[in-house]
Design a protein around this motif. Structure first.
Motif, PDB file in Angstrom:
ATOM      1  N   ILE A  44      44.393  38.617  38.293  1.00  0.00           N
ATOM      2  CA  ILE A  44      43.395  40.018  38.061  1.00  0.00           C
ATOM      3  C   ILE A  44      42.044  39.268  38.142  1.00  0.00           C
ATOM      4  O   ILE A  44      41.923  38.208  37.839  1.00  0.00           O
ATOM      5  CB  ILE A  44      43.524  40.217  36.507  1.00  0.00           C
ATOM      6  N   ASN A  45      41.301  40.156  38.979  1.00  0.00           N
ATOM      7  CA  ASN A  45      39.975  39.855  39.055  1.00  0.00           C
ATOM      8  C   ASN A  45      39.080  41.242  38.404  1.00  0.00           C
ATOM      9  O   ASN A  45      39.677  42.354  38.741  1.00  0.00           O
ATOM     10  CB  ASN A  45      39.587  39.797  40.598  1.00  0.00           C
ATOM     11  N   VAL A  46      38.095  40.954  37.734  1.00  0.00           N
ATOM     12  CA  VAL A  46      37.418  41.809  36.994  1.00  0.00           C
ATOM     13  C   VAL A  46      35.892  41.668  37.328  1.00  0.00           C
ATOM     14  O   VAL A  46      35.125  40.552  37.234  1.00  0.00           O
ATOM     15  CB  VAL A  46      37.421  41.872  35.466  1.00  0.00           C
ATOM     16  N   GLY A  47      35.410  42.836  37.841  1.00  0.00           N
ATOM     17  CA  GLY A  47      33.956  42.823  38.015  1.00  0.00           C
ATOM     18  C   GLY A  47      33.126  44.029  37.539  1.00  0.00           C
ATOM     19  O   GLY A  47      33.636  45.013  36.954  1.00  0.00           O
ATOM     20  N   SER A  48      31.833  44.062  37.299  1.00  0.00           N
ATOM     21  CA  SER A  48      31.139  45.223  36.905  1.00  0.00           C
ATOM     22  C   SER A  48      29.973  45.625  37.713  1.00  0.00           C
ATOM     23  O   SER A  48      29.262  44.555  38.393  1.00  0.00           O
ATOM     24  CB  SER A  48      30.972  44.778  35.302  1.00  0.00           C
ATOM     25  N   THR A  49      29.578  46.893  37.665  1.00  0.00           N
ATOM     26  CA  THR A  49      28.418  47.292  38.193  1.00  0.00           C
ATOM     27  C   THR A  49      27.604  47.852  37.018  1.00  0.00           C
ATOM     28  O   THR A  49      28.054  48.192  36.114  1.00  0.00           O
ATOM     29  CB  THR A  49      28.728  48.225  39.218  1.00  0.00           C
ATOM     30  N   PRO A  50      26.335  48.632  37.396  1.00  0.00           N
ATOM     31  CA  PRO A  50      25.747  49.289  36.296  1.00  0.00           C
ATOM     32  C   PRO A  50      26.529  50.511  35.791  1.00  0.00           C
ATOM     33  O   PRO A  50      26.410  51.264  34.694  1.00  0.00           O
ATOM     34  CB  PRO A  50      24.489  49.801  36.734  1.00  0.00           C
ATOM     35  N   ASP A  51      27.401  50.947  36.803  1.00  0.00           N
ATOM     36  CA  ASP A  51      28.110  52.587  36.644  1.00  0.00           C
ATOM     37  C   ASP A  51      29.454  52.097  36.337  1.00  0.00           C
ATOM     38  O   ASP A  51      30.197  53.092  35.720  1.00  0.00           O
ATOM     39  CB  ASP A  51      27.984  53.246  37.787  1.00  0.00           C
ATOM     40  N   THR A  52      30.135  51.148  36.634  1.00  0.00           N
ATOM     41  CA  THR A  52      31.771  50.913  36.598  1.00  0.00           C
ATOM     42  C   THR A  52      31.960  49.353  36.197  1.00  0.00           C
ATOM     43  O   THR A  52      31.232  48.640  36.178  1.00  0.00           O
ATOM     44  CB  THR A  52      32.399  51.192  37.961  1.00  0.00           C
ATOM     45  N   VAL A  53      33.390  49.420  35.762  1.00  0.00           N
ATOM     46  CA  VAL A  53      33.893  48.169  35.710  1.00  0.00           C
ATOM     47  C   VAL A  53      35.088  48.430  36.700  1.00  0.00           C
ATOM     48  O   VAL A  53      35.869  49.341  36.786  1.00  0.00           O
ATOM     49  CB  VAL A  53      34.443  47.783  34.314  1.00  0.00           C
ATOM     50  N   GLU A  54      35.145  47.349  37.481  1.00  0.00           N
ATOM     51  CA  GLU A  54      36.212  47.125  38.626  1.00  0.00           C
ATOM     52  C   GLU A  54      37.340  46.245  38.195  1.00  0.00           C
ATOM     53  O   GLU A  54      36.993  44.967  37.933  1.00  0.00           O
ATOM     54  CB  GLU A  54      35.872  46.934  39.970  1.00  0.00           C
ATOM     55  N   VAL A  55      38.736  46.733  38.175  1.00  0.00           N
ATOM     56  CA  VAL A  55      39.784  45.637  37.994  1.00  0.00           C
ATOM     57  C   VAL A  55      40.513  45.756  39.164  1.00  0.00           C
ATOM     58  O   VAL A  55      41.056  46.744  39.716  1.00  0.00           O
ATOM     59  CB  VAL A  55      40.525  46.171  36.850  1.00  0.00           C
ATOM     60  N   MET A  56      40.797  44.448  39.780  1.00  0.00           N
ATOM     61  CA  MET A  56      41.657  44.417  40.876  1.00  0.00           C
ATOM     62  C   MET A  56      42.883  43.451  40.680  1.00  0.00           C
ATOM     63  O   MET A  56      42.647  42.355  40.167  1.00  0.00           O
ATOM     64  CB  MET A  56      41.029  43.758  41.998  1.00  0.00           C
ATOM     65  N   ALA A  57      44.047  43.994  40.692  1.00  0.00           N
ATOM     66  CA  ALA A  57      45.283  43.063  40.347  1.00  0.00           C
ATOM     67  C   ALA A  57      45.981  42.784  41.459  1.00  0.00           C
ATOM     68  O   ALA A  57      46.342  43.994  42.177  1.00  0.00           O
ATOM     69  CB  ALA A  57      46.033  44.020  39.266  1.00  0.00           C
ATOM     70  N   LEU A  58      46.021  41.792  41.625  1.00  0.00           N
ATOM     71  CA  LEU A  58      46.851  41.173  42.853  1.00  0.00           C
ATOM     72  C   LEU A  58      48.517  41.529  42.709  1.00  0.00           C
ATOM     73  O   LEU A  58      49.014  40.290  42.068  1.00  0.00           O
ATOM     74  CB  LEU A  58      46.387  39.972  43.343  1.00  0.00           C
ATOM     75  N   ALA A  59      49.220  42.379  43.261  1.00  0.00           N
ATOM     76  CA  ALA A  59      50.322  42.641  42.955  1.00  0.00           C
ATOM     77  C   ALA A  59      51.310  43.108  44.124  1.00  0.00           C
ATOM     78  O   ALA A  59      51.987  44.195  44.409  1.00  0.00           O
ATOM     79  CB  ALA A  59      50.677  43.516  41.614  1.00  0.00           C
ATOM     80  N   PRO A  60      51.519  41.976  44.829  1.00  0.00           N
ATOM     81  CA  PRO A  60      52.246  42.363  46.284  1.00  0.00           C
ATOM     82  C   PRO A  60      53.724  42.769  45.963  1.00  0.00           C
ATOM     83  O   PRO A  60      54.290  42.059  45.106  1.00  0.00           O
ATOM     84  CB  PRO A  60      51.957  41.430  47.097  1.00  0.00           C
ATOM     85  N   GLY A  61      54.381  43.744  46.680  1.00  0.00           N
ATOM     86  CA  GLY A  61      55.747  43.716  46.767  1.00  0.00           C
ATOM     87  C   GLY A  61      56.192  44.587  45.585  1.00  0.00           C
ATOM     88  O   GLY A  61      57.384  45.067  45.221  1.00  0.00           O
ATOM     89  N   LEU A  62      55.045  45.527  45.038  1.00  0.00           N
ATOM     90  CA  LEU A  62      55.452  46.549  43.915  1.00  0.00           C
ATOM     91  C   LEU A  62      55.521  47.872  44.609  1.00  0.00           C
ATOM     92  O   LEU A  62      54.756  48.160  45.352  1.00  0.00           O
ATOM     93  CB  LEU A  62      54.575  46.389  42.759  1.00  0.00           C
ATOM     94  N   ASP A  63      56.261  48.848  44.023  1.00  0.00           N
ATOM     95  CA  ASP A  63      56.372  50.260  44.378  1.00  0.00           C
ATOM     96  C   ASP A  63      55.368  50.830  43.420  1.00  0.00           C
ATOM     97  O   ASP A  63      55.361  50.551  42.044  1.00  0.00           O
ATOM     98  CB  ASP A  63      57.839  50.639  43.781  1.00  0.00           C
TER      99      ASP A  63
END
Length: 147
Positions: A44-63
């Motif tokens: 997981i990568n987590v970042g933030s902006t003044p308006d949002t929090v962004e979460v990116m989960a690296l999950a290849p091969g999932l339905d």
């Protein structure tokens, strides 16, 4: 050299024995230290902006329909299961290495207090789950005019 440390010819044997004892104490049979990566799936990568929090989960091969997202009491939970695509071991086939994590997973992230749980978007593309969590309007900085 003092008597505290005397390297011996069987140092690697002793280290190997120590590793085996460690594996027996903390891992189920057939696992190794490489298998620990599954405990942190998806990465997981987590970042933030003044308006949002962004979460990116690296999950290849999932339905994507097999992924569950929930927000409860300030916690974002990502859970699901990655099924194995390998054939079942039998008399004629066997698996001698498996580094790709399979099985159930669950990641829990603590969210900032200013996240609005009613304003969450999620998408899954090219093996990446992207979750955008909006901040509450009342929590955003605003300029106040002085009269």
């Amino acid at each position: 050299m003092n008597g505290l440390f005397r390297p011996s010819a069987d140092l690697f044997e002793q280290l190997s024995r120590l590793q085996n004892q460690f594996d027996q104490a903390f891992f189920s049979p057939g696992t190794s230290i490489r298998a620990l990566a599954g405990a942190n799936f998806p990465a997981i990568n987590v970042g933030s902006t003044p308006d949002t929090v962004e979460v990116m989960a690296l999950a290849p091969g999932l339905d994507p329909t097999a992924i569950q997202l929930t927000i409860d009491h300030g916690l974002l939970t990502i859970s699901g299961e990655r099924l194995s695509t390998l054939p079942e071991p039998s008399e004629r086939t066997g698996i001698y290495a498996q580094e790709r994590f399979t099985g159930a997973f669950r990641r829990v992230l603590s969210l900032p207090d200013d996240i609005d749980p009613a304003k969450v978007d999620a998408s899954y593309q090219d093996g990446v789950l992207r979750v955008t969590l909006s901040r509450r309007e009342s929590a955003k900085p605003r300029r106040i005019e002085i009269t």
